[in-house]
Design an enzyme around this catalytic site. Sequence first.
Site, PDB file in Angstrom:
ATOM      1  N   HIS A  87       5.118  -5.210   0.635  1.00 13.16           N
ATOM      2  CA  HIS A  87       6.330  -6.032   0.553  1.00 13.16           C
ATOM      3  C   HIS A  87       6.705  -6.628   1.903  1.00 13.16           C
ATOM      4  O   HIS A  87       7.466  -7.587   1.955  1.00 13.16           O
ATOM      5  CB  HIS A  87       7.488  -5.278  -0.116  1.00 13.16           C
ATOM      6  CG  HIS A  87       8.220  -4.295   0.739  1.00 13.16           C
ATOM      7  ND1 HIS A  87       7.986  -2.930   0.679  1.00 13.16           N
ATOM      8  CD2 HIS A  87       9.198  -4.453   1.658  1.00 13.16           C
ATOM      9  CE1 HIS A  87       8.787  -2.313   1.516  1.00 13.16           C
ATOM     10  NE2 HIS A  87       9.527  -3.202   2.126  1.00 13.16           N
ATOM     11  N   ASP A 224       2.080   0.488  -1.773  1.00  9.97           N
ATOM     12  CA  ASP A 224       2.798  -0.570  -1.060  1.00  9.97           C
ATOM     13  C   ASP A 224       2.264  -0.733   0.373  1.00  9.97           C
ATOM     14  O   ASP A 224       2.898  -0.330   1.331  1.00  9.97           O
ATOM     15  CB  ASP A 224       4.294  -0.232  -1.050  1.00  9.97           C
ATOM     16  CG  ASP A 224       5.151  -1.433  -0.672  1.00  9.97           C
ATOM     17  OD1 ASP A 224       4.602  -2.421  -0.144  1.00  9.97           O
ATOM     18  OD2 ASP A 224       6.372  -1.370  -0.895  1.00  9.97           O
ATOM     19  N   SER A 657      10.540   0.054   6.747  1.00 13.93           N
ATOM     20  CA  SER A 657       9.407  -0.211   5.873  1.00 13.93           C
ATOM     21  C   SER A 657       8.179  -0.492   6.702  1.00 13.93           C
ATOM     22  O   SER A 657       8.230  -1.251   7.669  1.00 13.93           O
ATOM     23  CB  SER A 657       9.683  -1.422   4.992  1.00 13.93           C
ATOM     24  OG  SER A 657      10.330  -0.991   3.846  1.00 13.93           O
TER      25      SER A 657
HETATM   26  N1  ARG Z   1      13.265  -1.046  -1.599  1.00 17.61           N
HETATM   27  C1  ARG Z   1      12.254  -1.297  -0.609  1.00 17.61           C
HETATM   28  C2  ARG Z   1      12.877  -1.948   0.623  1.00 17.61           C
HETATM   29  O1  ARG Z   1      14.045  -1.904   0.789  1.00 17.61           O
HETATM   30  C3  ARG Z   1      11.117  -2.068  -1.165  1.00 17.61           C
HETATM   31  C4  ARG Z   1      11.382  -3.486  -1.535  1.00 17.61           C
HETATM   32  C5  ARG Z   1      10.214  -4.248  -2.072  1.00 17.61           C
HETATM   33  N2  ARG Z   1       9.918  -3.937  -3.458  1.00 17.61           N
HETATM   34  C6  ARG Z   1      10.481  -4.555  -4.549  1.00 17.61           C
HETATM   35  N3  ARG Z   1      10.148  -4.146  -5.736  1.00 17.61           N
HETATM   36  N4  ARG Z   1      11.344  -5.522  -4.430  1.00 17.61           N
HETATM   37  O2  ARG Z   1      12.539  -2.920   1.191  1.00 17.61           O
HETATM   38  N1  GLU Z   2      12.066  -0.973   1.819  1.00 15.11           N
HETATM   39  C1  GLU Z   2      12.878  -0.904   3.010  1.00 15.11           C
HETATM   40  C2  GLU Z   2      12.430  -1.880   4.090  1.00 15.11           C
HETATM   41  O1  GLU Z   2      11.914  -2.917   3.785  1.00 15.11           O
HETATM   42  C3  GLU Z   2      12.874   0.489   3.484  1.00 15.11           C
HETATM   43  C4  GLU Z   2      13.613   1.269   2.526  1.00 15.11           C
HETATM   44  C5  GLU Z   2      14.947   1.664   3.079  1.00 15.11           C
HETATM   45  O2  GLU Z   2      15.878   0.864   3.132  1.00 15.11           O
HETATM   46  O3  GLU Z   2      14.965   2.834   3.457  1.00 15.11           O
HETATM   47  O4  GLU Z   2      12.649  -1.692   5.263  1.00 15.11           O
END
Ligand code: ARG
Ligand code: GLU
Length: 724
Positions: A87, A224, A657
């Site tokens: 991502h 990921d 991330s």
């Molecule tokens: N929650 C994770 C972060 O904050 C992953 C985001 C990407 N994945 C998604 N399904 N949108 O960035």
């Molecule tokens: N998916 C998040 C990022 O892109 C990390 C997840 C979080 O917020 O801990 O940095």
Amino acid sequence: MKYIKISILIVAFLAVGRFSVKAHEGMWIPSLIKMFLSDMQADGLKLSAEDIYAVNKSSLKDAIVHFGGGCTAEVISDQGLILTNHHCGFSQIQSHSSLENDYLKNGFWAKTQADELVNPGLTATFIVRIEDVTRKILQDIDESTDPGKRAQLVSERITALKEQVESVEKGHTAEIKPFFYGNEYYMVVTQTYRDVRLVGAPPSAVGKFGGDTDNWMWPRHTGDFSIFRIYSGKDGKPSDYSKDNIPYKPKHSLPINITGSKPGDFTMIYGFPGTTQQYLHSSWVQFVTETMNPTAIAMRASTLEIIDAAMASSDEIRIQYASKQARIANYWKKWIGENRGLARLDAISKKEKLEAVYEKKIMENASLEPVYGDVFKKIATSNAEGKALMMARSMLIEFFYVGPEFLRFVSGFEKLEENAEELDKAGELEDELDRLRQSAEGFFKNYQPWVDQKILGVLYPQYIKALNPKFRPDIHAEIEVKYGDDFNEYAEYVFEESNFVTRKQTLDFLNKFKASKAKKISADPAFQLMKSVLGAWREKAANSYYAWKGENDELMRKYVKGMMNAFPGEKYWPDANGTLRISWGKIEGSEPRDGVIYNPYTTLDGVLAKYVPSDREFDLPDRLMELAKEKDYGRWAYNGELPVCFTASNHTTGGNSGSPVLNGEGHLIGINFDRSWESTMSDIMYDPERCRNIIVDIRYVMFIIDKYAGASHLIDELNIVDRR
Ligand code: ARG
Ligand code: GLU
């Protein structure tokens, strides 16, 4: 009676946790490693301070990369190979994708270095050193200094110090940032590489498996990750893209450890967490949970409903909107989790109690009371005054920056509209038109006007409703007169009449443009709405907002300083601010809800169990199914199973991330990519019982590269440790 009161107070005091940090809470400054090294060692770290952070010799920090300014990545080979999340590389993967070469869908693997894909604008930044410059910045400044004077001195000194360092250290950037709301300042010296190429990415069915349904969720089964390579000039220094550039030679690259780990094992995360707000006052937490989050959640839900339907209707739109959809959905879901988590923690009343304890302690202290005694009342007042301003800002973000996209696009025409004659006289008109043509080519590649029109119709009234009437755009009065509350009709009018909502119209307009025609831009309804929305912010809200923010930050500075003085024995960690940090914890599951226990590991069997043929989120590539059926895991299996993801108790946030998850020896065992939904309130209040970060196991990453993609030439570049 008296002792009863005291004992109640003591119990309340203990129950709310004092001001002390909880187990594994915190994102610590690496250069201050001696402050927390022994705590890490007690939890299983085997390394010395110098191994983790050193300036004059190589250390772990030299393998940590700020990726594109938003994510973290880590160096894993002596030829500049880096790992981050799928991502995090998503927009790059998407930008190279087309219907013919659908890398989003099928993945991408460069067979040789010559096949690696160039990403204009993408950067990889290393930390040269971090220096405490508090004394330089705050010299002769104390609590008696006038706040305006203080701000001015600080800003002058920051500029001077930055210039001084950058003039001596050619090629480095020096950034001086406030910590603890400006009670401390640190200088971060960095070096940024500008040629970063895409090397490999799994198909989205692996890299984004589970989509938004599983996003922020445990149990998780997402691979990921994506792989890039940093290139330098022949001299090893940063260089713009050139075919003569060579793979970057790192000072340190991380060994990959596939020996296997167990619950309770030490984990350390080294990366660039973006923002946390642990010291927010209870009144602001209330505002965030009751007003700001719900409004933004509702607006994003409306947008997503439209985009999701459009994406489901065609493959072309699916590709065009994939990256935008993911961006909008991510925080939509995060805020839902954050609100629930804060409610469950009873965060507002916990904070109120803490604030009462703190205020009392200050009031009883003859030397603190005169300086800090009034800070609570002042914060409460300032917060009450700031809400409407904060909504004006947050709605500008939700409507202008996250909402209908044409607004951002036509804002690029402001310069032409304002200065066409001047540009023409200066012979610069053609350059400006070219810039706009390029911007149009990029913009319309991923755009469907009918989708944006729907978004405008639905979002506009929500935006207006959330604003204090005094911050509304002027144009709203006219819109109301003409369209009443039929904002879909207004949106239809904008999209029918505007010159800038299709590629052809826009390019025709630019090709035929003459300086004398600038009024046509001013008269364009899309441009007019953009102008009025930005104008409302710029002319009615921005100045007051920034003035308020300055004062509020200064109050928060005093609040934090007062607290540190009142409870001097505690350890404090500064809120995340995009600078390099360390957090540590251990591999562990949790009990997130009554009757539910989270096991810390998932396996490939669980991936298959979630398989839904042809589903947008849960489909699987045939090849993966075959490998799974034959249990053809190669050397990446563990006790006959293939590990996929695991959870640990590292305090992390957005920006972490892609961060390396390291074992006690500093070997890579996984890549951080998420938190569980029950954790997302940890940006405001950490809960050691429930907060878990989500990590893709390095063995799954290796399996996908090696067995799934057959890219064993990449595996050959790595230093793999297997002590079984
Ligand atoms: N929650 C994770 C972060 O904050 C992953 C985001 C990407 N994945 C998604 N399904 N949108 O960035
Ligand atoms: N998916 C998040 C990022 O892109 C990390 C997840 C979080 O917020 O801990 O940095």
